[in-house]
Design a protein around this motif. Structure first.
Motif, short mmCIF file in Angstrom:
data_model
loop_
_atom_site.label_atom_id
_atom_site.label_comp_id
_atom_site.label_asym_id
_atom_site.label_seq_id
_atom_site.Cartn_x
_atom_site.Cartn_y
_atom_site.Cartn_z
N VAL A 4 0.84 -1.20 0.00
CA VAL A 4 0.00 0.00 0.00
C VAL A 4 0.88 1.25 0.00
O VAL A 4 2.02 1.24 0.46
CB VAL A 4 -0.96 0.05 1.22
N GLY A 5 0.34 2.31 -0.54
CA GLY A 5 1.00 3.61 -0.54
C GLY A 5 -0.05 4.69 -0.64
O GLY A 5 -1.21 4.42 -0.95
N LEU A 6 0.34 5.94 -0.36
CA LEU A 6 -0.61 7.04 -0.38
C LEU A 6 -0.01 8.25 -1.07
O LEU A 6 1.19 8.52 -0.95
CB LEU A 6 -1.05 7.41 1.04
N GLY A 7 -0.84 8.96 -1.82
CA GLY A 7 -0.40 10.18 -2.48
C GLY A 7 -1.54 11.16 -2.61
O GLY A 7 -2.68 10.88 -2.20
N ARG A 8 -1.24 12.32 -3.19
CA ARG A 8 -2.23 13.36 -3.39
C ARG A 8 -2.27 13.71 -4.87
O ARG A 8 -1.23 13.78 -5.52
CB ARG A 8 -1.84 14.60 -2.56
N THR A 9 -3.45 13.88 -5.42
CA THR A 9 -3.55 14.24 -6.83
C THR A 9 -2.95 15.62 -7.05
O THR A 9 -2.93 16.46 -6.15
CB THR A 9 -5.00 14.21 -7.32
N ARG A 10 -2.48 15.85 -8.28
CA ARG A 10 -1.87 17.14 -8.59
C ARG A 10 -2.85 18.29 -8.38
O ARG A 10 -2.46 19.41 -8.05
CB ARG A 10 -1.37 17.11 -10.04
N SER A 11 -4.13 18.01 -8.53
CA SER A 11 -5.15 19.04 -8.33
C SER A 11 -5.34 19.41 -6.87
O SER A 11 -6.03 20.38 -6.55
CB SER A 11 -6.49 18.55 -8.90
N ASP A 12 -4.76 18.62 -5.95
CA ASP A 12 -4.87 18.80 -4.51
C ASP A 12 -6.23 18.42 -3.94
O ASP A 12 -6.45 18.52 -2.74
CB ASP A 12 -4.56 20.25 -4.08
N ARG A 13 -7.12 17.95 -4.78
CA ARG A 13 -8.46 17.68 -4.26
C ARG A 13 -8.57 16.32 -3.59
O ARG A 13 -9.36 16.18 -2.64
CB ARG A 13 -9.49 17.78 -5.40
N PHE A 14 -7.81 15.33 -4.04
CA PHE A 14 -8.01 13.97 -3.54
C PHE A 14 -6.73 13.41 -2.92
O PHE A 14 -5.63 13.59 -3.45
CB PHE A 14 -8.45 13.04 -4.67
N LEU A 15 -6.92 12.72 -1.79
CA LEU A 15 -5.90 11.82 -1.26
C LEU A 15 -6.25 10.42 -1.76
O LEU A 15 -7.42 10.03 -1.77
CB LEU A 15 -5.88 11.84 0.26
N VAL A 16 -5.21 9.68 -2.16
CA VAL A 16 -5.43 8.40 -2.81
C VAL A 16 -4.59 7.33 -2.13
O VAL A 16 -3.37 7.49 -1.99
CB VAL A 16 -5.08 8.46 -4.30
N ILE A 17 -5.22 6.26 -1.68
CA ILE A 17 -4.51 5.08 -1.17
C ILE A 17 -4.50 4.03 -2.27
O ILE A 17 -5.56 3.63 -2.75
CB ILE A 17 -5.17 4.51 0.10
N ALA A 18 -3.32 3.61 -2.66
CA ALA A 18 -3.17 2.57 -3.68
C ALA A 18 -2.76 1.27 -3.01
O ALA A 18 -1.83 1.25 -2.20
CB ALA A 18 -2.13 2.97 -4.72
N ALA A 19 -3.47 0.20 -3.32
CA ALA A 19 -3.10 -1.15 -2.88
C ALA A 19 -2.86 -1.97 -4.13
O ALA A 19 -3.72 -2.01 -5.02
CB ALA A 19 -4.20 -1.77 -2.03
#
Length: 726
Positions: free
Chosen positions: A253-268
């Motif tokens: 798992v990892g986490l990032g933020r979209t370039r637009s700053d609107r969404f935090l995203v957890i990737a599994a």
């Protein structure tokens, strides 16, 4: 070269002997005996003493190369601009850049305020600024890595991240080499650290949009990133909230933020399946929601875009074909059957990534083994144009990076070939101008025109055409083959590099250190073997699991092609690979020992059967989709046992072998090459095998650029010696 006036070097002592202590294991009715598993005990003084004895033996055996090693180091240093700066990157109200300084192992990260919000031309720093002078007016030093590294034998910056309002800096460091980082947060106004300390982190952290919390990941006992945490500033780590726990042992798992700053995203994601959770900063109380539930074999990724005035998710996925399609979806949980194609699947083009900006999309793709950047311009009705960014050289590597601003009108590109140094361009989407911002300087009068690059094709055992990228001094091959009086200069020594795993592509790249090889008359080649991603998803699938042998036979075919076409001879051909490429190096040493004059295996995965049989070891379970599970399936066991380098050491004459490893490596444990070398010494005919262990380093080797240069100089001197060029 060895100084002819130097006193004779004493003959080195006999190599260290690892006493066999057989351990027997049974799997699927097969008996396997391992005589050197005792070397696994990292805490044992006997094991440490053995590794140190191996280092001493290697030093003695290579003492005659000390002068050459120093010469190569001096050449790397002389060609490198030691006091240097990166091209500034704009993010919110500042331009960010990195500085390096002559005589210092590490650099510094800096920033200056943006003077004109409408001007996207990066400022030009003063290249001759001393370490104690600002390179740009108003320079603020964010992190001085030399100060952070002081007192540590090893130092690695895991990541650094500025808070959304630009007032705080979160950074992480590892001073051991085991890739478990400690995060601290610096108040950039007062230059004082906050009391927050977060330990055991994998990499860096991600800020939320409000700048009140940071998110980070930690690993389980098998070194798998399995948990995402939220840390509120000003609280203790013990109070951090567990946001997500991935219980399937195949998934990271990892986490990032979209370039637009609107969404935090957890990737599994596992090797073949992915699943995303999203948190909308406009509606944080809704929490993280699964965008599309995982389905075995379906991989996808998400980014946020605004297309024709509507918020959409970009979904890059393989649900409709192995080489991926780019689709759009609503910004809500959406099943795959509702994804709408934007760039349809094309078996001739592998889509690898997509970056969303306010006015355009950038698609990373590859076709016919070459990387490409594709621009999709956005208009009021959607995509208004679709085209590739063009370059002149026939073989090159291009990618985008350093593009943090959603509204920026430019795309920062990185570009290189095997002869053209790494170059930074800004592509202005409005004017379609490609603007060279910087080309890595190579001091001493370097001219790319003095070198020639080729794309060759070897025929594999099954008829597949395998690409080879090769670079040499211009005219080297013609001189070698010159039929005129004198019969030519003789074969060109070649260093052939390979990897071939995880769909990682080893694309053509430039290296200052490599010039010390080329300028002595050798060539450098990359075998783009199956298991990598150079030729699309089928290339990866054709070199994994029960098709892994293709990786090795492809490399051997490339080596034979170089010999058969007159580039070189086996005596002048050296193979090199690292990590999974070290497995490749070990396998081809077993399968074609007469084809190579030397083999360099860096942090090599040579005891892969033992590792894949032990689910408690780091990364084993997550690797089942790459190699198979030999503990569960006798066919997989037999297949891996049939090629594993350690298990297939034979009583034959091997090429000279240099194995290099690191004591604190958590990805490929030092014990693998240590056991392999012990078995080679005990089994091979008149073995010439060296083991070199960095006692204060991890998977990436030593830290600090001067240490890294010395490290590479050691390897290159050994390689040149094997080629007859020392």
């Amino acid at each position: 070269m060895t100084d002819p006036a130097a006193p004779p070097v004493e003959q080195p002592a006999s190599p260290p002997v690892a006493t066999p202590r057989p351990v027997t294991a049974e799997h699927h009715g097969r008996t396997r005996v391992d005589a050197y598993d005792w070397l696994r005990d990292k805490e044992s003084p006997e094991v440490v003493a053995h590794l140190e004895a191996e280092n001493a033996y290697t030093e003695a055996r290579t003492a005659h190369l000390a002068g050459l090693r120093q010469s190569i180091f001096d050449e790397i240093k002389a060609r490198t601009r030691e006091t240097d700066l990166s091209v500034p990157t704009r993010n919110r109200g500042h331009w960010y850049y990195a500085r390096s300084f002559e005589g210092r192992e590490y650099g510094a990260s800096c920033r200056v305020p943006v003077a004109d919000p409408d001007d996207w031309t990066p400022p030009t720093p003063a290249e001759d600024a001393s370490p104690d002078e600002p390179a740009l007016p108003g320079e603020e030093v964010l992190l001085d890595l030399n100060a952070l590294a002081e007192g540590h034998d090893f130092f690695s910056l895991g990541g650094s991240s500025i808070s959304p309002d630009g007032t705080l800096l979160a950074y992480s460091v590892d001073v051991v080499g085991d890739e478990r980082y400690t995060v601290r947060i610096l108040d950039l106004g007062t230059r004082e650290p906050l009391p927050d300390v977060i330990e055991g982190v994998l990499g860096g952290v991600t800020w939320d949009r409000a700048g009140e919390n940071v998110y980070y990941s930690t690993v389980d006992e098998s070194w798998r990133a399995d948990k995402i945490w939220r840390h509120a500033l000003g609280t203790a780590q013990a109070d951090d909230e567990l946001v997500h726990h991935e219980t399937d042992g195949r998934f990271f798992v990892g986490l990032g933020r979209t370039r637009s700053d609107r969404f935090l995203v957890i990737a599994a994601g596992s090797k073949i399946t992915s699943e995303y959770r999203v948190l909308d900063a406009d509606d944080p109380d809704a929490g993280f929601r699964v965008f599309c539930e995982r389905r075995e074999g379906v991989e996808y990724s998400l980014d946020h875009a605004v297309i024709a005035g509507e918020d959409r998710f970009l979904v890059l996925h393989n649900a409709t074909g192995p080489d991926f399609e780019l689709a759009t979806a609503p910004i809500e949980p959406t099943p795959a059957d509702r994804w709408e194609p934007l760039v349809a699947h094309d078996p001739a083009t592998r889509l690898e990534d997509v970056d969303a900006f306010a006015g355009h999309l950038v698609v990373h793709q590859r076709s016919e083994g070459l990387t490409q950047l594709r621009i999709l311009e956005l208009g009021e009705a959607g995509v208004s144009d679709d085209y590739l960014v063009e370059f002149d050289e026939p073989v090159y590597t291009v990618g985008s990076g350093g593009n943090p601003a959603f509204t920026q009108p430019t795309v920062r590109l990185g570009y290189t070939t095997m002869a053209v140094p790494a170059s930074v361009y800004d592509y202005d989407v409005r004017t379609r101008e490609l603007l060279l911002r910087r080309r890595t300087p190579v001091l001493g009068g370097y001219d790319a025109a003095d070198y020639e690059e080729h794309r060759l094709w070897a025929t594999a055992d099954d008829g597949e055409q395998v690409p080879i990228s090769i670079v040499a001094r211009r005219g080297s091959r013609e001189a070698a083959l010159d039929p005129g009086e004198g019969g030519g200069t003789g074969p060109v020594p070649v260093l052939l590099y390979g990897y071939g795993a995880y769909e990682m592509s080893i694309d053509p790249y430039f290296s200052i250190a490599r010039l010390s090889l080329l300028d002595r008359g050798a060539a450098f080649a990359i075998a783009h073997v199956r298991g990598g991603g150079e030729m699309g998803r089928r290339w990866y699938d054709g070199g994994k699991m029960q098709h892994k042998q293709n990786t090795f036979s492809d490399f051997i075919a490339c080596a034979r092609h170089l010999v058969d076409t007159g580039w070189t001879t086996p005596e002048h051909l050296v193979a090199e690979g690292a990590s999974a490429g070290g497995l490749l190096a070990g396998a081809v040493a077993n399968q074609a020992p007469d084809l190579f004059g030397g083999v360099v295996a860096g942090v090599p995965f040579v005891d892969n059967l033992t590792t894949m049989l032990d689910a408690t070891l780091p990364l084993t379970v997550t690797e089942y989709d790459e190699w198979g599970d030999p503990a569960a399936d006798p066919d997989v066991y037999d297949y891996i046992a049939g090629y594993a380098p350690y298990d297939n050491v034979a009583a034959v004459r091997y090429p000279a072998i240099l194995a290099e490893t690191s004591f604190n490596d958590t990805r490929v444990l030092y014990v693998e090459p240590a056991k392999w070398v012990a078995r080679l010494r005990a089994t091979a005919v008149e073995p010439d095998v060296l083991l070199r262990t960095e006692m204060s380093a991890g998977h990436g080797g030593v830290s600090g650029r001067y240490k890294a240069w010395h490290d590479r100089a050691f390897s290159l001197a050994w390689i040149l010696d094997r080629m007859g060029l020392a």
